[in-house]
Write a protein that holds these residues in place. Sequence first.
Motif, PDB file in Angstrom:
ATOM      1  N   GLU A   1       0.856  -1.184   0.000  1.00 16.03           N
ATOM      2  CA  GLU A   1       0.000   0.000   0.000  1.00 16.03           C
ATOM      3  C   GLU A   1       0.894   1.236   0.000  1.00 16.03           C
ATOM      4  OE1 GLU A   1      -3.969  -0.037   2.166  1.00 16.03           O
ATOM      5  OE2 GLU A   1      -2.845   1.404   3.382  1.00 16.03           O
ATOM      6  N   VAL A   2       0.686   2.121  -0.984  1.00 12.75           N
ATOM      7  CA  VAL A   2       1.571   3.267  -1.198  1.00 12.75           C
ATOM      8  C   VAL A   2       0.754   4.542  -1.361  1.00 12.75           C
ATOM      9  CG1 VAL A   2       3.282   4.275  -2.761  1.00 12.75           C
ATOM     10  CG2 VAL A   2       3.343   1.830  -2.285  1.00 12.75           C
ATOM     11  N   GLU A   3       1.302   5.637  -0.861  1.00 11.37           N
ATOM     12  CA  GLU A   3       0.672   6.949  -1.009  1.00 11.37           C
ATOM     13  C   GLU A   3       1.418   7.747  -2.076  1.00 11.37           C
ATOM     14  OE1 GLU A   3      -2.271   9.795   0.100  1.00 11.37           O
ATOM     15  OE2 GLU A   3      -1.970   7.823   0.990  1.00 11.37           O
ATOM     16  N   HIS A   4       0.716   8.091  -3.163  1.00  8.12           N
ATOM     17  CA  HIS A   4       1.313   8.910  -4.220  1.00  8.12           C
ATOM     18  C   HIS A   4       0.991  10.380  -3.985  1.00  8.12           C
ATOM     19  CE1 HIS A   4       2.294  10.405  -8.296  1.00  8.12           C
ATOM     20  NE2 HIS A   4       1.232  11.172  -8.105  1.00  8.12           N
ATOM     21  N   LYS A   5       2.016  11.230  -4.137  1.00  9.56           N
ATOM     22  CA  LYS A   5       1.827  12.681  -4.123  1.00  9.56           C
ATOM     23  C   LYS A   5       2.729  13.276  -5.190  1.00  9.56           C
ATOM     24  CE  LYS A   5       0.787  13.146   0.839  1.00  9.56           C
ATOM     25  NZ  LYS A   5       1.206  13.760   2.129  1.00  9.56           N
ATOM     26  N   ASP A   6       2.233  14.304  -5.900  1.00 10.90           N
ATOM     27  CA  ASP A   6       3.098  14.973  -6.866  1.00 10.90           C
ATOM     28  C   ASP A   6       2.872  16.476  -6.848  1.00 10.90           C
ATOM     29  OD1 ASP A   6       1.194  15.830  -9.037  1.00 10.90           O
ATOM     30  OD2 ASP A   6       0.879  13.679  -9.279  1.00 10.90           O
TER      31      ASP A   6
ATOM     32  N   TRP B   1       1.981  18.516  -9.036  1.00 13.55           N
ATOM     33  CA  TRP B   1       0.883  19.061  -9.826  1.00 13.55           C
ATOM     34  C   TRP B   1      -0.471  18.727  -9.212  1.00 13.55           C
ATOM     35  CZ3 TRP B   1       1.040  22.089 -14.325  1.00 13.55           C
ATOM     36  CH2 TRP B   1       2.325  22.390 -14.784  1.00 13.55           C
ATOM     37  N   GLY B   2      -0.458  18.289  -7.967  1.00 17.77           N
ATOM     38  CA  GLY B   2      -1.708  18.062  -7.252  1.00 17.77           C
ATOM     39  C   GLY B   2      -2.210  16.639  -7.244  1.00 17.77           C
ATOM     40  N   GLY B   3      -1.508  15.728  -7.914  1.00 13.11           N
ATOM     41  CA  GLY B   3      -1.917  14.329  -7.897  1.00 13.11           C
ATOM     42  C   GLY B   3      -1.727  13.718  -6.518  1.00 13.11           C
ATOM     43  N   LYS B   4      -2.733  12.999  -6.046  1.00 11.37           N
ATOM     44  CA  LYS B   4      -2.646  12.365  -4.731  1.00 11.37           C
ATOM     45  C   LYS B   4      -3.586  11.168  -4.695  1.00 11.37           C
ATOM     46  CE  LYS B   4      -3.046  13.303   0.231  1.00 11.37           C
ATOM     47  NZ  LYS B   4      -3.355  14.320   1.271  1.00 11.37           N
ATOM     48  N   ALA B   5      -3.083  10.023  -4.238  1.00 13.90           N
ATOM     49  CA  ALA B   5      -3.922   8.831  -4.157  1.00 13.90           C
ATOM     50  C   ALA B   5      -3.241   7.782  -3.293  1.00 13.90           C
ATOM     51  CB  ALA B   5      -4.184   8.255  -5.546  1.00 13.90           C
ATOM     52  N   THR B   6      -4.053   6.897  -2.738  1.00 15.60           N
ATOM     53  CA  THR B   6      -3.543   5.729  -2.028  1.00 15.60           C
ATOM     54  C   THR B   6      -3.698   4.528  -2.949  1.00 15.60           C
ATOM     55  OG1 THR B   6      -4.158   6.626   0.133  1.00 15.60           O
ATOM     56  CG2 THR B   6      -3.786   4.248  -0.008  1.00 15.60           C
ATOM     57  N   ILE B   7      -2.567   3.928  -3.325  1.00 17.08           N
ATOM     58  CA  ILE B   7      -2.574   2.790  -4.241  1.00 17.08           C
ATOM     59  C   ILE B   7      -2.479   1.513  -3.424  1.00 17.08           C
ATOM     60  CG2 ILE B   7      -1.476   1.743  -6.256  1.00 17.08           C
ATOM     61  CD1 ILE B   7      -0.422   5.187  -5.470  1.00 17.08           C
ATOM     62  N   ARG B   8      -3.472   0.650  -3.614  1.00 15.37           N
ATOM     63  CA  ARG B   8      -3.516  -0.615  -2.875  1.00 15.37           C
ATOM     64  C   ARG B   8      -3.308  -1.791  -3.823  1.00 15.37           C
ATOM     65  NH1 ARG B   8      -7.360   2.841  -0.569  1.00 15.37           N
ATOM     66  NH2 ARG B   8      -7.006   3.226   1.664  1.00 15.37           N
ATOM     67  N   THR B   9      -3.138  -2.967  -3.260  1.00 20.63           N
ATOM     68  CA  THR B   9      -2.887  -4.169  -4.048  1.00 20.63           C
ATOM     69  C   THR B   9      -3.923  -4.330  -5.160  1.00 20.63           C
ATOM     70  OG1 THR B   9      -1.888  -5.283  -2.145  1.00 20.63           O
ATOM     71  CG2 THR B   9      -2.647  -6.678  -3.959  1.00 20.63           C
ATOM     72  N   GLY B  10      -3.427  -4.482  -6.392  1.00 21.77           N
ATOM     73  CA  GLY B  10      -4.304  -4.652  -7.547  1.00 21.77           C
ATOM     74  C   GLY B  10      -4.621  -3.372  -8.283  1.00 21.77           C
TER      75      GLY B  10
END
Length: 250
Positions: free
Chosen positions: A39-44, A46-55
């Motif tokens: 489980e990973v937290e993406h931030k960039d 340019w405002g991109g943000k999300a929690t990426i989970r398995t699959g």
Amino acid sequence: PFLLFDHFGPINYEPGGATGVPAHPHCGFEAITYLLGGEVEHKDSWGGKATIRTGDVQWMTTGSGLVHSELVTDKFKQSGGIMQGLQIWVNLPKKNKRVKPGYQHILKENIPIIDANDNIRIKVLVGKVKETQSIIQTYSPVSIFDIQFKKEGKTKLDIPIEEIAMVYVIKGELQFAEANQIATKGQMIFFDQSGAEINLTSISSSGSYLVLAGKSLNEPIARHGPFVANTEGEIKQAMLDYQSGKMGQL
């Protein structure tokens, strides 16, 4: 069009041991991450943000340049567990090299699925397969999909003859009788462009095989670390853009 392929992990982290990837820059390409565990937290920048989970799948267009981080979530850091996934860099055409950066996150339940039969399931991550279209928007005409077998079996896929085709073995074994070869976990198979189809024969009790296909851009490539361009001069400009803060900050 494919610049990099990385299967990271599997790494079994003890509680408190996982960290992730801190902030760093990119430009000139698009990147897909297909998370197979963790489980990973993406931030960039340019405002991109999300929690990426398995699959889940994420698609990041770096374009003119951005800064991003991929840190493990607090939940995963505390619990520990297995982290693994696939990351692929796809080159941007010269005309799109400096487009505005963008970010797309697709939950695993929203990935289009093709149930070819009671044995074979195809997850359409990017592009189009058997008239089923991914919801990810790309600048490069590529297709990436995960073919999953529940038992031994065969399938045939139509790939335009002008496209480069590869298959990566995530899990299982593929048999290629014509070449008298067997591909195992962690191996990549490159197909010649002699025909408009590829045949896959899985000889495992279960298997997962990632197919990548796309047209070559036939354009010059310059690369330095996290930056991709068409000339060395553009690489130098990318470095200056990052150093001056034009790619943003986290």
